[in-house]
Every structure is written in structure tokens, then in C-alpha cells.
Design an enzyme around this catalytic site. Structure first.
Site, PDB file in Angstrom:
ATOM      1  CG  HIS A 101      -1.726  -1.034   1.586  1.00 53.86           C
ATOM      2  ND1 HIS A 101      -1.278  -2.177   2.164  1.00 53.86           N
ATOM      3  CD2 HIS A 101      -3.068  -1.176   1.453  1.00 53.86           C
ATOM      4  CE1 HIS A 101      -2.308  -3.008   2.364  1.00 53.86           C
ATOM      5  NE2 HIS A 101      -3.413  -2.416   1.931  1.00 53.86           N
ATOM      6  CG  ASP A 104       1.809  -0.936   3.369  1.00 58.34           C
ATOM      7  OD1 ASP A 104       1.050  -0.577   4.279  1.00 58.34           O
ATOM      8  OD2 ASP A 104       1.495  -1.767   2.484  1.00 58.34           O
ATOM      9  CD  GLU A 232      -7.607  -8.585  -0.624  1.00 60.17           C
ATOM     10  OE1 GLU A 232      -6.667  -8.004  -1.206  1.00 60.17           O
ATOM     11  OE2 GLU A 232      -7.592  -8.853   0.577  1.00 60.17           O
ATOM     12  CD  GLU A 268      -7.063 -11.813   2.925  1.00 62.08           C
ATOM     13  OE1 GLU A 268      -6.652 -10.840   2.250  1.00 62.08           O
ATOM     14  OE2 GLU A 268      -7.156 -11.791   4.157  1.00 62.08           O
ATOM     15  CG  HIS A 271     -10.918 -11.378   2.761  1.00 65.82           C
ATOM     16  ND1 HIS A 271     -10.499 -10.380   1.915  1.00 65.82           N
ATOM     17  CD2 HIS A 271     -10.320 -11.124   3.946  1.00 65.82           C
ATOM     18  CE1 HIS A 271      -9.684  -9.555   2.560  1.00 65.82           C
ATOM     19  NE2 HIS A 271      -9.551  -9.991   3.791  1.00 65.82           N
ATOM     20  CG  ASP A 296      -4.204 -10.990  -0.614  1.00 66.94           C
ATOM     21  OD1 ASP A 296      -3.403 -10.920  -1.562  1.00 66.94           O
ATOM     22  OD2 ASP A 296      -4.543  -9.990   0.060  1.00 66.94           O
ATOM     23  CG  ASP A 307      -9.134 -10.760   7.660  1.00 66.07           C
ATOM     24  OD1 ASP A 307      -8.879 -11.918   7.321  1.00 66.07           O
ATOM     25  OD2 ASP A 307      -8.904  -9.754   6.952  1.00 66.07           O
ATOM     26  CG  ASP A 309      -5.038 -11.212   7.669  1.00 68.62           C
ATOM     27  OD1 ASP A 309      -5.903 -11.751   6.955  1.00 68.62           O
ATOM     28  OD2 ASP A 309      -4.853  -9.966   7.698  1.00 68.62           O
ATOM     29  CG  ASP A 338      -3.277  -9.744   3.387  1.00 70.05           C
ATOM     30  OD1 ASP A 338      -2.675  -9.268   4.371  1.00 70.05           O
ATOM     31  OD2 ASP A 338      -4.328  -9.263   2.935  1.00 70.05           O
TER      32      ASP A 338
HETATM   33  C1  XUL Z   1      -7.648  -6.600   4.542  1.00 74.13           C
HETATM   34  C2  XUL Z   1      -6.801  -7.061   3.435  1.00 74.13           C
HETATM   35  C3  XUL Z   1      -5.896  -6.049   2.847  1.00 74.13           C
HETATM   36  C4  XUL Z   1      -5.790  -6.125   1.369  1.00 74.13           C
HETATM   37  C5  XUL Z   1      -5.016  -5.000   0.750  1.00 74.13           C
HETATM   38  O1  XUL Z   1      -8.461  -7.572   5.063  1.00 74.13           O
HETATM   39  O2  XUL Z   1      -6.842  -8.210   3.072  1.00 74.13           O
HETATM   40  O3  XUL Z   1      -4.652  -6.170   3.457  1.00 74.13           O
HETATM   41  O4  XUL Z   1      -5.192  -7.322   0.979  1.00 74.13           O
HETATM   42  O5  XUL Z   1      -5.548  -3.767   1.051  1.00 74.13           O
HETATM   43 CO    CO Z   2      -5.808  -9.225   1.580  1.00 80.35          CO
END
Ligand code: XUL
Ligand code: CO
Length: 438
Positions: A101, A104, A232, A268, A271, A296, A307, A309, A338
Site C-alpha cells: 500500500h 506502507d 479483493e 483471500e 475473506h 492473498d 480476519d 490472517d 497477506d
Molecule cells: C484486509 C486485506 C488487505 C488487502 C489490501 O483484510 O486483506 O490487506 O489485501 O488492502
Molecule cells: Co488481503
């Protein structure tokens, strides 16, 4: 440039019997699977935000990891130290891509012009590193959710001024993505959604998101961006309801607003499960619509409703993911981790363990998915299951020639009710287990 991770060597492939924590057990970059080296099947990417920025802060506590990399946080020296750390990290692991991003990369200034100047400076530095190492950019994006001005969303905001700030960030992030040669540009919805319909014009908000995306496509193409734009999907968090709920919703949105030629999905895993789907389902929906772009790579915890991750370790899920990817003929994007370490795994060594875990999980998934395809029993079963549509009345249905009345007459001629062939789910699941554990 001084080495940052002095106690960590270049991570070798040592094979499945290795007990070395800093070695790959399955990811063997040059091993050929279905005619292609693993590294081409699996273009892995490092996520700048989790790896080089996030340090463990959660709703209840502050950082546990030290991500200063020897510099004072919030300075350009720190931004550069992150670049040094990131490239050393990727090189030691053999990770070929990164994703970012805008914010970042550098500390965000109060004035957008100053932020952009910092972005120019840091990306010049990144370009030098990219040339030195051959590491490339998978995709870029703009963070349109952290700054308080985006509290009501970016494209979906009620404020035209905030909409303009979003446009400014997207414009710059696209320029940076082109400068770094990114394969794709991602829109994760961020705060594009709502908390209550009592204050929300849902139709207008979605039209405005589409307007912003059209402007992004037009601008991107005008400055030479030839890659894919990605949505996404995510169903909730941070908003109670996010507009890009899942792949089917996002694809419908893209078609409704004429964006489907320029966009694909960035799916993702976490998600997908938040949306009440399997990861495989989201990949299949994208693939059958010609929109499986990028992934992702992470994993959620089905006992938790948010989430998390996590780094992917579920080999069954990874196998089903790679089965979909192989069937779709690969990705135009790649596999972006991610993913973040659990908060108590706070050392730099843990970061290497996490990538070794994730890369080995997908390597194993690739090996096993290829084995399922080569085995052929599952494909043969699915083909046989629908074989009735290849001749007789079935073929007539598929060709579009049959009428409802004709089919009704045919049904009457059959007399007794006919059962379809068995689904054989348990038999198929045992084939998968047999291949997974052999
Ligand atoms: C948030 C997410 C983000 C996107 C990029 O849930 O997955 O990190 O991948 O903005
Ligand atoms: Co993501």
C-alpha cells in the site's frame, strides 16, 4: 548495506526428512511439476504491511515485535531500513515479488504533496534494489481506510472532498505501480460498506465506487498500466457490511458497471471463510467467470468471526486451492502472503518460520493437486457424472433446441421416476486422502 538478519542464512531446500527449522521441506523452486518449475507455478509475494510494518498491536495491547530495523520509526531512514530488510528477507527466502500500500512505504505526512515526494524518493531506492536482486512488484494499492477522513469509505463516502483525496491517492498509487512494474493493482474495499441503512444511500454509494474505478482504469491505461485491476472481496470487517461481499457479488458489480474487461478477482482465503464459503468455492466462482487473477494466501480460524490472517498451514485447503489454480491454467497474478505471525511469535526468526510454513504448505498443495489431476479418478468421475448430457435428450437440452413441452412429454414417456447416479462423495474424499497421505 549491512546485513539485518545476521543469524539467518539463505533458506535451502532440504527435503521432507529435514529437521532444520530454517530449511524448506517441500518448496524446491526448480522442481518440475506438470511441465513447469515450482517457482513459476507459485509466484510468491511478501506483503509489505504485515512483514515490515505491523508489529503485533491489537485491540488490547501494543507491539510485541521490534520492526525498527535499527532506525527511528516515522522517519525516511526507517522507510529505507524497511526496504533493506524486506529485500534481504525476500532474497534469503527466494520470494520473487512484493505487494504494497502507498502508506506502507513511507510515513504519511499531513500534506499529500509531501507524502508523494517521500513516495518518489523511496520508490527510487526500491528500484535500485529491484535491479540488484531481480525481485519484482506483484501489485500495488492505496490505503483508503486508515486515515480518519475515510471513516465513511473512499468511493462510498458521503463527502466529495474525501472522494477527491481517495482519487489523489489512487492516482499516485497507480503511478508507483507502473514505476515499479507491478503486475496488478488491487482494490480491497477497505471501508466501502455501511454500518446502518438508516444513514446510507446504498445505490448512490455503489455508483460512486464504480465512478472511481472507471477513473482509475482510464488513468491507469493512459499512463501505460497494462496489468489487471483486482477487486479483493470481503464480507465484513471493518464495516458491518462490505459491498464486495464475495466473488459472485463483486463479479456482478463489475458487470453491472461495465468494469469486467479490466478487473479480475484477488481471492483471500480468510475473506472466503468469513463470507461463509470455502476458499475453493471463491476460486471456482472466479475461475468459471474468467476472473481468477491473484490470491492473498493466508488462513482464518473457523472458530473466530474475524480476519486472523494466519500463515497457511492447512494442506487440504492448499491442495484444493492449487487444484483450482492448475485447472484454471495458472494466475496472471501470484500468491501474496497477506498473513501475519501470531502476536507471541515476535522474533525475526519467527518471520522466516512463517514464510517457510506458508511456502511449504503451497508447495505441498501444488504437488498433491498435480497428483490428483494425474491420478485422473476424480476428473473421470465428474465427466461421467454429466455424461448423460452428451447424447439423446441430454444433448438436446444442452444445444438449446429442446422445449419445455417436449421435455415434459419425454418425462411422461419414462414412466417411473428415475434417480440420478450416486454422488459418491465419500469415495471421492477417500481418493483425496489416499493421495494426500501417500
Ligand atoms: C484486509 C486485506 C488487505 C488487502 C489490501 O483484510 O486483506 O490487506 O489485501 O488492502
Ligand atoms: Co488481503
Amino acid at each position: 548495506m549491512k546485513e539485518m538478519f545476521t543469524s539467518i542464512p539463505v533458506i535451502p531446500y532440504e527435503g521432507k526428512d529435514s529437521q532444520n527449522p530454517l530449511a524448506f521441506k517441500y518448496y524446491d523452486a526448480d522442481r518440475i511439476i506438470l511441465g513447469k518449475p515450482m517457482k513459476e507455478h507459485l509466484p510468491f509475494a511478501m506483503a509489505w504491511w504485515h512483514n515490515l510494518c505491523a508489529a503485533g498491536t491489537d485491540m488490547f495491547g501494543r507491539d510485541t515485535a521490534d520492526k525498527s530495523f535499527g532506525a527511528e520509526k516515522g522517519t525516511m531512514e526507517h522507510a529505507k531500513a524497511k526496504v533493506d530488510a524486506g529485500f534481504e528477507f525476500m532474497q534469503k527466502l527466494g520470494v520473487q515479488y512484493f505487494c504494497f500500500h502507498d502508506v506502507d512505504l513511507v510515513p504519511e505526512a499531513d500534506d499529500i504533496k509531501e507524502t508523494n515526494r517521500r513516495l518518489d524518493e523511496i520508490t527510487d531506492y526500491m528500484l535500485v534494489k529491484m535491479k540488484e536482486t531481480g525481485i519484482k512488484c506483484l501489485w500495488g494499492t492505496a490505503n483508503l481506510f486508515s486515515n480518519p477522513r475515510f471513516m465513511n469509505g473512499a468511493g462510498s463516502t458521503n463527502s466529495p472532498e474525501v472522494f477527491c483525496f481517495a482519487a489523489a491517492q489512487i492516482k499516485k498509487a497507480l503511478e508507483l505501480t507502473v514505476k515499479l512494474g507491478g503486475r496488478g493493482y488491487v482494490f480491497w474495499g477497505g471501508r466501502e460498506g455501511y454500518e446502518t441503512l438508516l444513514n446510507t444511500d446504498m445505490k448512490f454509494e455503489q455508483e460512486n465506487i464504480a465512478r472511481l474505478m472507471h477513473m482509475a482504469v482510464d488513468y491507469g491505461r493512459s499512463i501505460g498500466f497494462t496489468g489487471d485491476f483486482y477487486i479483493e472481496p470481503k464480507p465484513k470487517e471493518p464495516m458491518k457490511h462490505q459491498y464486495d461481499f464475495d466473488a459472485a457479488t463483486a463479479i456482478g458489480f463489475l458487470r453491472q458497471y461495465g468494469l469486467d474487461k479490466d478487473f479480475k478477482m484477488n481471492i483471500e482465503a480468510n475473506h472466503a471463510t468469513l463470507a461463509g464459503h470455502t476458499f475453493q468455492h471463491e476460486l471456482r466462482v472466479s475461475a468459471i467467470n474468467g476472473m481468477l487473477g491473484s490470491i492473498d494466501a493466508n488462513q482464518g480460524d473457523l472458530l473466530l468471526g474475524w480476519d486472523t490472517d494466519e500463515f497457511p498451514f492447512n494442506v487440504y485447503e492448499a491442495t484444493m486451492c492449487m487444484y483450482e489454480v492448475l485447472k484454471a491454467g495458472g494466475l496472471t497474478g501470484g500468491f501474496n502472503f497477506d498473513s501475519k505471525n501470531r502476536r507471541p511469535s515476535y522474533t525475526m526468526e519467527d518471520l522466516f518460520h512463517a514464510y517457510i510454513l506458508g511456502m511449504d504448505t503451497f508447495a505441498l498443495g501444488l504437488i498433491k493437486a498435480a497428483a490428483i489431476i494425474e491420478d485422473g479418478r476424480i476428473d473421470a468421475f465428474v465427466a461421467e457424472r454429466y455424461a448423460g448430457y452428451q447424447s439423446g435428450i441430454g444433448a438436446k437440452i444442452v444445444s438449446g433446441e429442446a422445449t419445455l413441452a417436449e421435455l415434459a412429454a419425454y418425462a411422461e414417456s419414462l414412466g417411473d421416476a428415475k434417480l440420478p447416479g450416486s454422488g459418491r462423495q465419500e469415495y471421492l474424499q477417500s481418493i483425496v486422502n489416499q493421495i494426500l497421505f501417500s
